[in-house]
Write an enzyme that holds these catalytic residues in place. Structure first.
Site, PDB file in Angstrom:
ATOM      1  N   ASP A  12      -4.807  26.529 -56.731  1.00 49.46           N
ATOM      2  CA  ASP A  12      -5.386  26.174 -58.026  1.00 49.46           C
ATOM      3  C   ASP A  12      -6.881  26.461 -58.111  1.00 49.46           C
ATOM      4  O   ASP A  12      -7.631  25.757 -58.778  1.00 49.46           O
ATOM      5  CB  ASP A  12      -5.109  24.692 -58.348  1.00 49.46           C
ATOM      6  CG  ASP A  12      -3.636  24.376 -58.265  1.00 49.46           C
ATOM      7  OD1 ASP A  12      -2.837  25.248 -58.639  1.00 49.46           O
ATOM      8  OD2 ASP A  12      -3.278  23.280 -57.799  1.00 49.46           O
ATOM      9  N   GLU A  13      -7.304  27.519 -57.452  1.00 51.31           N
ATOM     10  CA  GLU A  13      -8.724  27.898 -57.451  1.00 51.31           C
ATOM     11  C   GLU A  13      -9.121  28.604 -58.741  1.00 51.31           C
ATOM     12  O   GLU A  13     -10.314  28.808 -59.005  1.00 51.31           O
ATOM     13  CB  GLU A  13      -9.032  28.837 -56.264  1.00 51.31           C
ATOM     14  CG  GLU A  13      -8.845  28.214 -54.889  1.00 51.31           C
ATOM     15  CD  GLU A  13      -7.429  28.415 -54.356  1.00 51.31           C
ATOM     16  OE1 GLU A  13      -6.546  28.881 -55.119  1.00 51.31           O
ATOM     17  OE2 GLU A  13      -7.193  28.106 -53.177  1.00 51.31           O
ATOM     18  N   LYS A  15      -6.958  31.478 -59.669  1.00 50.72           N
ATOM     19  CA  LYS A  15      -6.489  32.841 -59.390  1.00 50.72           C
ATOM     20  C   LYS A  15      -5.994  33.532 -60.662  1.00 50.72           C
ATOM     21  O   LYS A  15      -6.276  34.695 -60.898  1.00 50.72           O
ATOM     22  CB  LYS A  15      -5.366  32.807 -58.337  1.00 50.72           C
ATOM     23  CG  LYS A  15      -5.816  32.245 -56.994  1.00 50.72           C
ATOM     24  CD  LYS A  15      -4.680  32.173 -55.989  1.00 50.72           C
ATOM     25  CE  LYS A  15      -3.617  31.141 -56.319  1.00 50.72           C
ATOM     26  NZ  LYS A  15      -4.081  29.734 -56.288  1.00 50.72           N
ATOM     27  N   GLY A  39       1.441  27.971 -60.286  1.00 52.02           N
ATOM     28  CA  GLY A  39       1.135  27.735 -61.703  1.00 52.02           C
ATOM     29  C   GLY A  39      -0.203  28.384 -61.969  1.00 52.02           C
ATOM     30  O   GLY A  39      -1.227  27.878 -61.535  1.00 52.02           O
ATOM     31  N   HIS A  40      -0.209  29.557 -62.602  1.00 52.21           N
ATOM     32  CA  HIS A  40      -1.437  30.319 -62.820  1.00 52.21           C
ATOM     33  C   HIS A  40      -1.792  30.296 -64.302  1.00 52.21           C
ATOM     34  O   HIS A  40      -1.004  30.731 -65.141  1.00 52.21           O
ATOM     35  CB  HIS A  40      -1.268  31.752 -62.321  1.00 52.21           C
ATOM     36  CG  HIS A  40      -1.069  31.833 -60.833  1.00 52.21           C
ATOM     37  ND1 HIS A  40      -0.902  33.003 -60.153  1.00 52.21           N
ATOM     38  CD2 HIS A  40      -1.030  30.853 -59.879  1.00 52.21           C
ATOM     39  CE1 HIS A  40      -0.766  32.759 -58.856  1.00 52.21           C
ATOM     40  NE2 HIS A  40      -0.830  31.456 -58.672  1.00 52.21           N
ATOM     41  N   GLN A 222      -0.475  30.255 -54.228  1.00 54.47           N
ATOM     42  CA  GLN A 222      -0.861  29.256 -53.221  1.00 54.47           C
ATOM     43  C   GLN A 222      -2.196  29.676 -52.587  1.00 54.47           C
ATOM     44  O   GLN A 222      -3.000  30.277 -53.278  1.00 54.47           O
ATOM     45  CB  GLN A 222       0.236  29.048 -52.169  1.00 54.47           C
ATOM     46  CG  GLN A 222       1.465  28.335 -52.713  1.00 54.47           C
ATOM     47  CD  GLN A 222       2.414  29.261 -53.441  1.00 54.47           C
ATOM     48  OE1 GLN A 222       2.814  30.281 -52.926  1.00 54.47           O
ATOM     49  NE2 GLN A 222       2.792  28.908 -54.655  1.00 54.47           N
TER      50      GLN A 222
HETATM   51  P1  GDP Z   1      -4.454  29.062 -59.976  1.00 49.87           P
HETATM   52  O1  GDP Z   1      -3.201  28.409 -59.503  1.00 49.87           O
HETATM   53  O2  GDP Z   1      -5.351  29.437 -58.853  1.00 49.87           O
HETATM   54  O3  GDP Z   1      -4.206  30.218 -60.901  1.00 49.87           O
HETATM   55  O4  GDP Z   1      -5.251  27.960 -60.809  1.00 49.87           O
HETATM   56  P2  GDP Z   1      -4.625  26.965 -61.933  1.00 49.87           P
HETATM   57  O5  GDP Z   1      -4.385  27.755 -63.162  1.00 49.87           O
HETATM   58  O6  GDP Z   1      -3.500  26.185 -61.370  1.00 49.87           O
HETATM   59  O7  GDP Z   1      -5.816  25.945 -62.083  1.00 49.87           O
HETATM   60  C1  GDP Z   1      -7.086  26.352 -62.474  1.00 49.87           C
HETATM   61  C2  GDP Z   1      -7.459  25.562 -63.726  1.00 49.87           C
HETATM   62  O8  GDP Z   1      -8.840  25.665 -63.943  1.00 49.87           O
HETATM   63  C3  GDP Z   1      -6.808  26.102 -64.986  1.00 49.87           C
HETATM   64  O9  GDP Z   1      -6.605  25.043 -65.881  1.00 49.87           O
HETATM   65  C4  GDP Z   1      -7.850  27.070 -65.533  1.00 49.87           C
HETATM   66  O10 GDP Z   1      -7.762  27.238 -66.955  1.00 49.87           O
HETATM   67  C5  GDP Z   1      -9.120  26.342 -65.170  1.00 49.87           C
HETATM   68  N1  GDP Z   1     -10.290  27.189 -64.874  1.00 49.87           N
HETATM   69  C6  GDP Z   1     -10.342  28.388 -64.226  1.00 49.87           C
HETATM   70  N2  GDP Z   1     -11.645  28.756 -64.053  1.00 49.87           N
HETATM   71  C7  GDP Z   1     -12.398  27.793 -64.598  1.00 49.87           C
HETATM   72  C8  GDP Z   1     -13.809  27.574 -64.696  1.00 49.87           C
HETATM   73  O11 GDP Z   1     -14.637  28.362 -64.237  1.00 49.87           O
HETATM   74  N3  GDP Z   1     -14.228  26.417 -65.299  1.00 49.87           N
HETATM   75  C9  GDP Z   1     -13.343  25.502 -65.808  1.00 49.87           C
HETATM   76  N4  GDP Z   1     -13.828  24.415 -66.375  1.00 49.87           N
HETATM   77  N5  GDP Z   1     -12.020  25.672 -65.724  1.00 49.87           N
HETATM   78  C10 GDP Z   1     -11.551  26.788 -65.120  1.00 49.87           C
HETATM   79  P1  IMO Z   2      -0.896  27.965 -57.086  1.00 50.36           P
HETATM   80  O1  IMO Z   2      -0.412  29.395 -56.924  1.00 50.36           O
HETATM   81  C1  IMO Z   2      -1.326  24.032 -55.294  1.00 50.36           C
HETATM   82  C2  IMO Z   2       1.788  22.763 -52.483  1.00 50.36           C
HETATM   83  C3  IMO Z   2       2.679  21.614 -52.901  1.00 50.36           C
HETATM   84  C4  IMO Z   2       2.993  21.018 -51.545  1.00 50.36           C
HETATM   85  C5  IMO Z   2       3.095  22.241 -50.636  1.00 50.36           C
HETATM   86  C6  IMO Z   2       4.517  22.718 -50.391  1.00 50.36           C
HETATM   87  O2  IMO Z   2      -0.810  27.461 -58.465  1.00 50.36           O
HETATM   88  O3  IMO Z   2      -2.226  27.800 -56.446  1.00 50.36           O
HETATM   89  P2  IMO Z   2       6.302  23.972 -51.919  1.00 50.36           P
HETATM   90  O4  IMO Z   2       6.929  23.603 -53.224  1.00 50.36           O
HETATM   91  O5  IMO Z   2       5.565  25.275 -51.937  1.00 50.36           O
HETATM   92  O6  IMO Z   2       7.263  23.909 -50.760  1.00 50.36           O
HETATM   93  O7  IMO Z   2       5.217  22.811 -51.622  1.00 50.36           O
HETATM   94  O8  IMO Z   2       2.358  23.261 -51.290  1.00 50.36           O
HETATM   95  N1  IMO Z   2       1.734  23.900 -53.449  1.00 50.36           N
HETATM   96  C7  IMO Z   2       0.696  24.150 -54.242  1.00 50.36           C
HETATM   97  N2  IMO Z   2      -0.464  23.483 -54.431  1.00 50.36           N
HETATM   98  N3  IMO Z   2      -1.113  25.188 -55.950  1.00 50.36           N
HETATM   99  C8  IMO Z   2       0.029  25.907 -55.747  1.00 50.36           C
HETATM  100  O9  IMO Z   2       0.205  27.126 -56.272  1.00 50.36           O
HETATM  101  C9  IMO Z   2       1.010  25.365 -54.898  1.00 50.36           C
HETATM  102  N4  IMO Z   2       2.234  25.758 -54.499  1.00 50.36           N
HETATM  103  C10 IMO Z   2       2.657  24.867 -53.615  1.00 50.36           C
HETATM  104  O10 IMO Z   2       1.997  20.717 -53.750  1.00 50.36           O
HETATM  105  O11 IMO Z   2       1.897  20.255 -51.081  1.00 50.36           O
HETATM  106 MG    MG Z   3      -2.076  26.695 -59.877  1.00 51.61          MG
END
Ligand code: GDP
Ligand code: IMO
Ligand code: MG
Length: 425
Positions: A12-13, A15, A39-40, A222
């Site tokens: 959840d960085e 990506k 979840g991207h 991940q």
């Molecule tokens: P991913 O799994 O690495 O693709 O990241 P996620 O989508 O799960 O979580 C990132 C969250 O941060 C999402 O809700 C994005 O819309 C949000 N986001 C991404 N970059 C930024 C940023 O620079 N600032 C803020 N406030 N939100 C961001």
């Molecule tokens: P994105 O791509 C954050 C975590 C789960 C759990 C562990 C194992 O959005 O960054 P799993 O269902 O893969 O066997 O769960 O990994 N996990 C994530 N945490 N972002 C994800 O994906 C994740 N995908 C799995 O919460 O701790």
């Molecule tokens: Mg995510």
């Protein structure tokens, strides 16, 4: 230019957002591991798009998107997502491809994932997403998995029947509800037809693109600390989200990769169980959660939040060979009077770990060592030029770069497309 993009922390960085930005200059976007546990999020216009299995590049009409052999793909999740993508107005025809070699996540894998998680005692729970990821990869390495190409076989539904019988033995042992084989066959029959048009020899497809000098972008899901080998085992996912996974999960040679981009949130979050040395349980943690909207894009769970961990980031730099960082969520830190960077984990006897220990027990007896820096306490989300950032924000970023190596490539200061600053790439 072929680029591998990976998460550097616990996921959840941001990506999805960075992939969306880089898709502009790429021709093919490839997922190489994981499944619908990802979840991207991509935000543009007045809409938020969340993708789980389909590469985030799908939001750019005309670009090709590939689900590589390293992915575990749940056909039901995929069909749902493809319908959604079409309802958003994006074309799929001719530009979405699934590897024949990708493994399928079947209903029984999901059932086993949930039953196994329920059977784990407190302290041993992983907090999986319940998407069947672990059992699907277990089936793959156990050599009894089902591959996407199997749906092309005339006896596919017999395979389903055999597998249900096998899975039911595991479910019974776990004290969980068994599945009805006839029902499963009925469930999977229409799916076969729906998926067929997308099934591709993606190795051939990717190599044709390489030979035509097209740009490939590998979308990691991940992250490094969730990697089955390099992460906080056993509190990890079941694949290799690190840069090496891009090759084994796609059939593209390491020699074809030109650069690695690591996505680094400027603080740390984690969903699910497992160690997290810089986790905050106080008001600062809550501020990060609220300002950062730190709630899971797949499960909706509140994410655990903490300060930036340079030990983790340095480790990720090494394991992935990160050339450039995409640093995200700087704006979330705007509110803090001071910000902290963890530079080591200190044991009670005074010894300081500056690299991530393999033995997680060690962490139970360690305290994070912090450097504290002044915050900037002004809004950064409207800034479009790096030079215009507050000096304290630049100092924070530069200190991180000093500690972890690599160069700053992209800086993100908000969720929307426009809030992305191109620095060095
Ligand atoms: P991913 O799994 O690495 O693709 O990241 P996620 O989508 O799960 O979580 C990132 C969250 O941060 C999402 O809700 C994005 O819309 C949000 N986001 C991404 N970059 C930024 C940023 O620079 N600032 C803020 N406030 N939100 C961001
Ligand atoms: P994105 O791509 C954050 C975590 C789960 C759990 C562990 C194992 O959005 O960054 P799993 O269902 O893969 O066997 O769960 O990994 N996990 C994530 N945490 N972002 C994800 O994906 C994740 N995908 C799995 O919460 O701790
Ligand atoms: Mg995510």
């Amino acid at each position: 230019m072929n680029t591998v993009l990976v998460g550097a922390q616990w996921g959840d960085e941001g990506k999805g957002k960075v992939i969306d930005f880089l898709t502009e200059e790429s021709d093919v976007v490839v997922r190489f591991q994981g499944g619908s546990n990802a979840g991207h999020t991509v935000v543009f216009g007045d809409k938020k798009y969340v993708l789980h299995l389909v590469p985030s590049g799908i939001l750019h009409n005309g670009k090709h998107c590939v689900i590589g052999n390293g992915v575990v793909m749940d056909p039901f999740d995929l069909m749902k997502e493809l319908e959604q993508v079409e309802s958003w107005g994006f074309e799929l025809k001719g530009r979405f491809h699934i590897s024949e070699r990708a493994q399928m996540v079947m209903q029984w894998h999901r059932a086993i994932d949930k039953a196994e998680e329920a059977a784990r005692p407190e302290g041993k729970k992983i907090g999986t997403t319940g998407r069947g990821i672990g059992p699907a990869y277990a089936a793959k390495v156990g050599r009894y998995g089902m591959r996407v190409g199997d749906i092309l076989r005339p006896n596919f539904l017999d395979l389903v029947r055999d597998q249900v019988e096998e899975a039911n033995r595991a479910l019974k042992a776990l004290g969980a509800q068994t599945l009805d084989a006839d029902e499963m066959v009925k469930l999977y029959t229409p799916m076969v037809k729906a998926l067929m048009p997308y099934v591709t020899d993606t190795i051939q497809f990717l190599h044709e693109n390489l030979e035509a000098k097209k740009s490939l972008l590998f979308e990691g899901a991940q992250a490094t600390m969730l990697d089955i080998d390099f992460g906080t085992y056993p509190f990890v996912t079941s694949s290799n989200p690190t840069a090496g996974g891009a090759c084994t999960g796609s059939g593209v040679s390491p020699r074809a990769i030109d650069r690695v981009i690591g996505v680094l949130k400027l603080y740390t979050t984690r969903v699910g169980e497992g160690p997290f040395p810089t986790e905050l349980f106080d008001a600062d943690g809550e501020t990060l959660r609220q300002r950062g909207g730190e709630f899971g894009a797949t499960t909706g769970r509140p994410r655990r939040c903490g300060w930036f961990d340079a030990v983790v980031a340095k480790y990720a730099q090494r394991v992935n060979g990160v050339d450039f960082w995409a640093m995200t969520k700087l704006d979330v830190l705007d509110a803090f009077e001071t910000v902290k960077i963890c530079t080591g984990y200190k044991r009670k006897d005074g010894f300081v770990y500056t690299t991530f220990p393999a033995d997680l027990e060690v962490l139970k007896y360690c305290e994070p060592v912090y450097e504290e820096m002044p915050g900037w306490q002004c809004e950064t989300s409207k800034i479009t030029d790096y030079a215009a950032l507050p000096e304290n924000a630049k100092a924070y970023i530069n200190r991180i770069l000093d500690l972890v190596g690599g160069q700053l490539g992209v800086l993100s200061v908000g969720p929307a497309r426009e809030t992305t600053l191109r620095i060095n790439i």
